[in-house]
Design an enzyme around this catalytic site. Sequence first.
Site, short mmCIF file in Angstrom:
data_model
loop_
_atom_site.label_atom_id
_atom_site.label_comp_id
_atom_site.label_asym_id
_atom_site.label_seq_id
_atom_site.Cartn_x
_atom_site.Cartn_y
_atom_site.Cartn_z
CG HIS A 168 -1.94 1.08 1.23
ND1 HIS A 168 -3.16 0.96 1.86
CD2 HIS A 168 -1.95 2.32 0.69
CE1 HIS A 168 -3.86 2.08 1.71
NE2 HIS A 168 -3.12 2.93 0.99
CG HIS A 191 -1.34 6.44 -2.47
ND1 HIS A 191 -2.47 5.97 -3.12
CD2 HIS A 191 -1.60 6.31 -1.15
CE1 HIS A 191 -3.36 5.59 -2.23
NE2 HIS A 191 -2.86 5.78 -1.02
CD GLU A 236 -6.36 4.04 0.26
OE1 GLU A 236 -6.57 4.19 1.47
OE2 GLU A 236 -5.42 4.58 -0.34
CG HIS A 286 -10.79 5.25 3.38
ND1 HIS A 286 -10.47 6.53 3.75
CD2 HIS A 286 -9.65 4.67 2.91
CE1 HIS A 286 -9.17 6.74 3.51
NE2 HIS A 286 -8.65 5.62 3.01
CG HIS A 328 -5.17 3.18 6.17
ND1 HIS A 328 -6.48 3.43 6.54
CD2 HIS A 328 -5.01 3.77 4.97
CE1 HIS A 328 -7.07 4.13 5.59
NE2 HIS A 328 -6.20 4.35 4.63
CG ASN A 369 -4.63 5.73 10.53
OD1 ASN A 369 -3.65 5.00 10.42
ND2 ASN A 369 -4.67 6.71 11.41
NE ARG A 426 -21.82 0.40 27.95
CZ ARG A 426 -21.35 1.37 28.70
NH1 ARG A 426 -20.84 2.46 28.14
NH2 ARG A 426 -21.37 1.28 30.03
CG ASP A 432 -1.43 5.38 3.07
OD1 ASP A 432 -1.59 5.38 1.83
OD2 ASP A 432 -2.26 5.88 3.85
CB ALA A 464 -2.81 13.88 3.11
#
Length: 366
Positions: free
Chosen positions: A55, A57, A124, A189, A210, A213, A221, A267, A301
């Site tokens: 992973h 970019h 992704e 995400h 990730h 994140n 709970r 990442d 980012a």
Amino acid sequence: MIIKNGSVYQEDKTFVKKDLYIENGFIVESAGQITDHSEIDASDLLVLPGLIDIHSHGAVGHDFSDGNPEGLEKILAYEYANGITSYCPTSMTIHREELEHLFERMGNFQEGRGMAHVAGINMEGPFLDASKKGAHRQECIMAPDVDFFRKCNQACGNRICLVTLAPDVEGAMEFVRELHNEVSISLGHTGADYDTAKAALKAGANHVTHLFNAMLPLGHRAPGLIGAAAEEENCMAELICDGIHVHESMVRAAFKLFPGRIVLISDSMRAAGMEDGTYDLGGQQVTVNGKLATLSDGTIAGSATNLYDCMRTAVSFGIPVEEAIAAATINPARSIGIYDRVGSLSPGKRADVILADRNLKLVKVI
């Protein structure tokens, strides 16, 4: 080739003092199987499998989503120089037409010497939950679409090995059921609660994007995706260990929650290997200061580091060196189905080898 007198990392996560034999780019069992008897002295060095970043970019001013083969070559050369010998270039959430074009352009890409091997493509976006979009562009997020995924995968020669999906969005469960035998499906995400995440994992998802994140926190709970994934023994979990994305205490907790299942990732975005400054990520402006990369609203980012440094950071946080190495080699290879070829120094596998000193300072990439 013979790598002599090194402490060779084994599949059982131990080190054994022995020689390693390489013939025609593959590891072999004995000296009797080699014709090249040139030697590399690895005395007092660790002999490790090349690292695998599933992973990332981009790096050194380039991003996979640029769709530029020359840029990808520079990324792969940077990764190789930093001990990463297998690499999954990772797409961002961009317009669907741009995604299709990106995968078409990269479908026939072949790396050259001195570059990390492209092990597959990580998709992704764009099947994300807008409430947990992170650095992805909201206007480009779309509902899970089986036909669109297959079109993209076909365009790149079926090289997509991992796709991120938010299980709480409409159409997600159908996507998992339809495609889990074609690609590793990673949940991320997402604002998914425990029950929704559990259902997706039972339907065939087997990965987490990730960990910690862009998802709900682990609550006593409301355990959410983290709690659901921790209970699934076949579920691997990515972890960005750059010292920014996840506190060191939670890094240690993650290795306990997911024993043998943590996959260290970088990442990284195009600022990795570059000076501080302003860069682009998926069409958005990112400011980099040291290891911290943020959007204008302060959202983290991606990272500005590489996987080798993440592995060293994990060790500095108290993760046993043997476990940190596995999380950057064995585990990622298993997570995307390439452990039969790379990820360990076993006979028959590709001879992706790195030498490091006892402090994990990188000495040589073979």
